[in-house]
Every structure is written in C-alpha cells, then in structure tokens.
Design a protein around this motif. Structure first.
Motif, PDB file in Angstrom:
ATOM      1  N   LEU A   1       0.836  -1.203   0.000  1.00 26.15           N
ATOM      2  CA  LEU A   1       0.000   0.000   0.000  1.00 26.15           C
ATOM      3  C   LEU A   1       0.870   1.252   0.000  1.00 26.15           C
ATOM      4  CD1 LEU A   1      -3.153   0.686   0.324  1.00 26.15           C
ATOM      5  CD2 LEU A   1      -2.530   1.287   2.670  1.00 26.15           C
ATOM      6  N   LEU A   2       1.907   1.259   0.837  1.00 26.03           N
ATOM      7  CA  LEU A   2       2.801   2.415   0.914  1.00 26.03           C
ATOM      8  C   LEU A   2       3.560   2.631  -0.391  1.00 26.03           C
ATOM      9  CD1 LEU A   2       4.286   1.803   4.477  1.00 26.03           C
ATOM     10  CD2 LEU A   2       2.707   3.627   3.846  1.00 26.03           C
ATOM     11  N   SER A   3       3.885   1.540  -1.086  1.00 27.99           N
ATOM     12  CA  SER A   3       4.665   1.641  -2.320  1.00 27.99           C
ATOM     13  C   SER A   3       3.836   2.133  -3.497  1.00 27.99           C
ATOM     14  CB  SER A   3       5.271   0.276  -2.672  1.00 27.99           C
ATOM     15  OG  SER A   3       6.179  -0.142  -1.679  1.00 27.99           O
ATOM     16  N   HIS A   4       2.557   1.793  -3.504  1.00 26.36           N
ATOM     17  CA  HIS A   4       1.725   2.085  -4.680  1.00 26.36           C
ATOM     18  C   HIS A   4       0.693   3.180  -4.452  1.00 26.36           C
ATOM     19  CE1 HIS A   4       3.267  -1.285  -7.059  1.00 26.36           C
ATOM     20  NE2 HIS A   4       3.274  -1.982  -5.941  1.00 26.36           N
ATOM     21  N   CYS A   5       0.584   3.681  -3.231  1.00 30.39           N
ATOM     22  CA  CYS A   5      -0.423   4.697  -2.933  1.00 30.39           C
ATOM     23  C   CYS A   5       0.160   5.777  -2.032  1.00 30.39           C
ATOM     24  CB  CYS A   5      -1.632   4.082  -2.213  1.00 30.39           C
ATOM     25  SG  CYS A   5      -2.400   2.689  -3.055  1.00 30.39           S
TER      26      CYS A   5
ATOM     27  N   LEU B   1       2.301   2.000  13.490  1.00 26.92           N
ATOM     28  CA  LEU B   1       2.116   1.542  12.111  1.00 26.92           C
ATOM     29  C   LEU B   1       1.376   2.598  11.292  1.00 26.92           C
ATOM     30  CD1 LEU B   1       1.099  -2.145  12.887  1.00 26.92           C
ATOM     31  CD2 LEU B   1       3.315  -1.332  12.093  1.00 26.92           C
ATOM     32  N   TYR B   2       0.275   3.111  11.843  1.00 26.02           N
ATOM     33  CA  TYR B   2      -0.452   4.170  11.134  1.00 26.02           C
ATOM     34  C   TYR B   2       0.451   5.374  10.876  1.00 26.02           C
ATOM     35  CZ  TYR B   2      -4.998   1.902  12.055  1.00 26.02           C
ATOM     36  OH  TYR B   2      -6.070   1.048  12.082  1.00 26.02           O
ATOM     37  N   GLY B   3       1.392   5.610  11.804  1.00 23.95           N
ATOM     38  CA  GLY B   3       2.283   6.752  11.675  1.00 23.95           C
ATOM     39  C   GLY B   3       3.237   6.677  10.496  1.00 23.95           C
ATOM     40  N   ARG B   4       3.305   5.522   9.810  1.00 20.78           N
ATOM     41  CA  ARG B   4       4.146   5.417   8.614  1.00 20.78           C
ATOM     42  C   ARG B   4       3.491   6.062   7.395  1.00 20.78           C
ATOM     43  NH1 ARG B   4       5.797  -0.543   7.445  1.00 20.78           N
ATOM     44  NH2 ARG B   4       7.037   0.534   5.853  1.00 20.78           N
ATOM     45  N   ALA B   5       2.247   6.488   7.525  1.00 21.77           N
ATOM     46  CA  ALA B   5       1.549   7.109   6.399  1.00 21.77           C
ATOM     47  C   ALA B   5       2.271   8.369   5.946  1.00 21.77           C
ATOM     48  CB  ALA B   5       0.112   7.442   6.792  1.00 21.77           C
ATOM     49  N   ASP B   6       2.046   8.740   4.689  1.00 19.96           N
ATOM     50  CA  ASP B   6       2.672   9.949   4.136  1.00 19.96           C
ATOM     51  C   ASP B   6       2.159  11.205   4.818  1.00 19.96           C
ATOM     52  OD1 ASP B   6       4.203   8.902   1.646  1.00 19.96           O
ATOM     53  OD2 ASP B   6       2.244   7.970   1.472  1.00 19.96           O
TER      54      ASP B   6
ATOM     55  N   ASP C   1      10.524  11.433  -6.703  1.00 20.47           N
ATOM     56  CA  ASP C   1      11.375  10.619  -5.846  1.00 20.47           C
ATOM     57  C   ASP C   1      10.858  10.616  -4.421  1.00 20.47           C
ATOM     58  OD1 ASP C   1      12.974   9.965  -7.922  1.00 20.47           O
ATOM     59  OD2 ASP C   1      14.600  11.345  -7.399  1.00 20.47           O
ATOM     60  N   GLU C   2      10.462  11.816  -3.927  1.00 19.13           N
ATOM     61  CA  GLU C   2       9.999  11.914  -2.564  1.00 19.13           C
ATOM     62  C   GLU C   2       8.682  11.182  -2.369  1.00 19.13           C
ATOM     63  OE1 GLU C   2       9.932  16.116  -2.371  1.00 19.13           O
ATOM     64  OE2 GLU C   2      11.760  16.269  -1.203  1.00 19.13           O
ATOM     65  N   ALA C   3       7.852  11.164  -3.412  1.00 23.49           N
ATOM     66  CA  ALA C   3       6.544  10.548  -3.290  1.00 23.49           C
ATOM     67  C   ALA C   3       6.622   9.062  -3.057  1.00 23.49           C
ATOM     68  CB  ALA C   3       5.732  10.825  -4.556  1.00 23.49           C
ATOM     69  N   SER C   4       7.735   8.462  -3.403  1.00 23.79           N
ATOM     70  CA  SER C   4       7.840   7.007  -3.229  1.00 23.79           C
ATOM     71  C   SER C   4       8.328   6.614  -1.850  1.00 23.79           C
ATOM     72  CB  SER C   4       8.797   6.418  -4.266  1.00 23.79           C
ATOM     73  OG  SER C   4      10.108   6.889  -4.037  1.00 23.79           O
ATOM     74  N   ALA C   5       8.749   7.596  -1.044  1.00 21.07           N
ATOM     75  CA  ALA C   5       9.243   7.282   0.290  1.00 21.07           C
ATOM     76  C   ALA C   5       8.097   7.351   1.291  1.00 21.07           C
ATOM     77  CB  ALA C   5      10.329   8.290   0.687  1.00 21.07           C
ATOM     78  N   SER C   6       8.075   6.462   2.214  1.00 23.95           N
ATOM     79  CA  SER C   6       7.016   6.473   3.212  1.00 23.95           C
ATOM     80  C   SER C   6       7.589   6.708   4.589  1.00 23.95           C
ATOM     81  CB  SER C   6       6.274   5.132   3.196  1.00 23.95           C
ATOM     82  OG  SER C   6       7.163   4.073   3.401  1.00 23.95           O
TER      83      SER C   6
END
Length: 330
Positions: free
Chosen positions: A240-244, A289-294, A325-330
């Motif tokens: 989910l983090l990688s694709h959204c 875990l929720y805190g890993r969101a963008d 580039d930044e958008a792909s980091a979570s």
C-alpha cells in the motif's frame, strides 16, 4: 460536531469488539496477580497482547486458531505463562547472545545477518527509517510506481471518516472510490465476518492482500478506503505504501465510538467502558504503524464540511510539494 461521519455498515468485526476480553482478567489472571511475576514474562505477555490488538483478534479467536486454551493465553498475557522460556533466556545470557539466536529465526541464519542486527541495534526511529528507505532503494525489484500519487489510500480505524471523506475526495478528483472491504467480499464470495469464522484470520489477510493487488492493477487513479487492520500485515501494508499516497485519518477514541454508534452499530452501548478501553488499546497498538503514512489528518471536533475542505487543501499542498522521488518514500 454538527454532523457525524456515516460509513456503510461493515460486516467485519468493529474496533470496539476486536479485543473484547483484554480488559477482563479471568480467575487465572487474578490468581497470577498474587504470584511474583518475572519482568521478562510480563513484558512478553504484553507483546503478545499488543500483537493481538494490532490484528484485531480476541483472545477467544486466538485460542481457537492456535489450539490453546483461553486460560493458557490469559496466563501468558498476564505474565505467568510457561516459565520454561526463562531457561532459554538464561542460556542466552550465559552465551552472551540474543534470545532469538537460541530460538532461531531468519536474522540468525548467517554472520552477515547478525552484523546487520548489531549495526541497527540501539538506533532511534529516525535512523531506522532512513536505513529502511536506503535498503528499499537498494533492493527495489521494480521501477517506482509512476501512479503512486494518483492513488490516495485512507487508513485508520472505523469511524475516522474513510468512506465519507473518501467518496467526497474521489468525486472532486473525478476518480473511482474503492472500499477494499467490498473487493475482499467479492473475491471471497462472502462477507469478511464469514471469512474470519469459516477460515480464520490468516485466510482473511490473504484475501486482503489479493484485493489490494487487484485494485492497484485495475486503477491507476483512485481513492481507496482500507480496512483498519491492514497495517498489521507488513507485506500488504508495504505494498500500500509503495503504490499509494497514504493518509492516516485520526480521531479521538470518543469520536470513533460515537461515529460507530451513529452508523447503527449499538454494540458499544453494552459495556461501554470496556469497549472504550479496547478501542484505546487497539489505537495504541497500531499508532506506530499508522504513523508510517505519508500524511496524518485529525478529523476530531470538525464538521464534515470543514474536515473535507481542510483535508482536500492539505492533501493538494502535500502532493504538489513532493517530487516523484519523494513521493515514493514512506
């Protein structure tokens, strides 16, 4: 609030019921309180309780799926479990190695694994996050998803506003709105509650992962409302983090409870204190875990209109400020 968030009724277990026995010590636990508890066993019991809360599993469910008795699990979680683990701990201490090396897991399979563990040991969260991102970049098997910022995934517990605000975002962005729970139901041919009761939590998580893969494959642009427990499965959550672009919709526990009741689920009204304690425990267990969101957005004490406008504007600003580039980091 002037208006409650209303989501479609869900057949999946609600947050307040997810840990229903956790606050109710049985006789074994009460007896255990009179015994001298080993701090190691107590901490291990707390970790088991935390892992169970993250997955939204009741003690009864865990007992049924592991073949253990509820009393045995109650003893384990209260810190009076099988003391034989203390023997292994003593051996590990004598050999000057982590307990994991005695028990044996993937990180003890080679000297390189052990060196990596030693390198990461004691690092703070920020350093561990940088290390994870560097490793993800180094071992990326596929090119970065160019549509990541076009898929907005909302995460959080039921009652945070994922469905209501998600539909509004999708309508304004002119993209499909997808509730992952509905996709799971279509794949399984039955409601999530039946998947749990018939096949167990592991089967449900497999359907959850398949559903996410199907949605990512089908939609280059979408707003996705994810089940609250998805974050407890690292493989699915990492996908989910990688694709959204992920947004954690937060709310105070009281807001969660009030909105769930407004959706027509009156179960919290029976034993409200216990239900609230359970919900707080699940929130605490999943917050990291929720805190890993963008991005994080708190919907507490906001009217629906204000919450939507603020979310929309903050989301637009964040998406515009991020490079590919930044958008792909979570």
């Amino acid at each position: 609030m002037n208006r409650n968030y209303t989501e479609l009724p869900s057949s999946a277990p609600s947050p307040h019921a997810a840990d229903e026995e956790a606050g109710r010590p049985d006789r074994a636990e009460r007896t255990g309180e009179r015994e001298e508890r080993d701090p190691f066993l107590t901490a291990m019991g707390e970790r088991v309780r935390l892992l169970r809360a993250r997955r939204g599993m009741t003690r009864k469910t865990l007992a049924a799926e592991t073949g253990l008795s509820e009393r045995h699990l109650a003893n384990l979680e209260s810190g009076v479990g099988n003391a034989s683990v203390l023997v292994l701990r003593q051996i590990a201490a004598t050999l000057n190695c982590p307990l994991a090396e005695v028990i044996g897991d993937e990180t003890t399979a080679s000297a390189e694994w052990l060196l990596i563990r030693e390198l990461l040991h004691g690092r703070d969260q920020a350093a561990l996050q940088r290390a994870r991102m560097a490793l993800a970049e180094m071992f990326a098997q596929a090119p970065r998803d160019p549509h990541r910022k076009d898929r907005i995934a909302l995460i959080g517990l039921r009652g945070a506003g994922k469905s209501t605000l998600g539909r509004m975002l999708a309508q304004e962005r002119k993209v499909p709105f997808v509730e992952l729970t509905r996709v799971i139901e279509q794949l399984a041919g039955c409601p999530p509650a039946e998947i749990h009761s018939l096949y167990g939590a592991s089967a449900y998580r497999r359907y959850e992962h398949r559903a996410l893969e199907a949605v990512i494959q089908e939609h280059e642009r979408a707003v996705i409302a994810s089940p609250g427990g998805l974050v407890s499965e690292s493989g699915t959550f990492n996908a989910l983090l990688s694709h959204c672009f992920t947004v954690w919709l937060q709310a105070a526990p009281e807001e969660h409870m009030r909105r769930v009741v407004a959706q027509g689920d009156l179960r919290p009204m029976s034993g409200n204190k216990e239900a609230m304690d359970d919900l707080k425990r699940i929130l605490a267990g999943r917050s990291e875990l929720y805190g890993r969101a963008d991005m994080t957005f708190d919907t507490s004490e906001k009217t629906l209109a204000d919450a939507y406008l603020q979310l929309r504007d903050r989301l637009a600003a964040r998406l515009a400020s991020e490079s590919p580039d930044e958008a792909s980091a979570s």
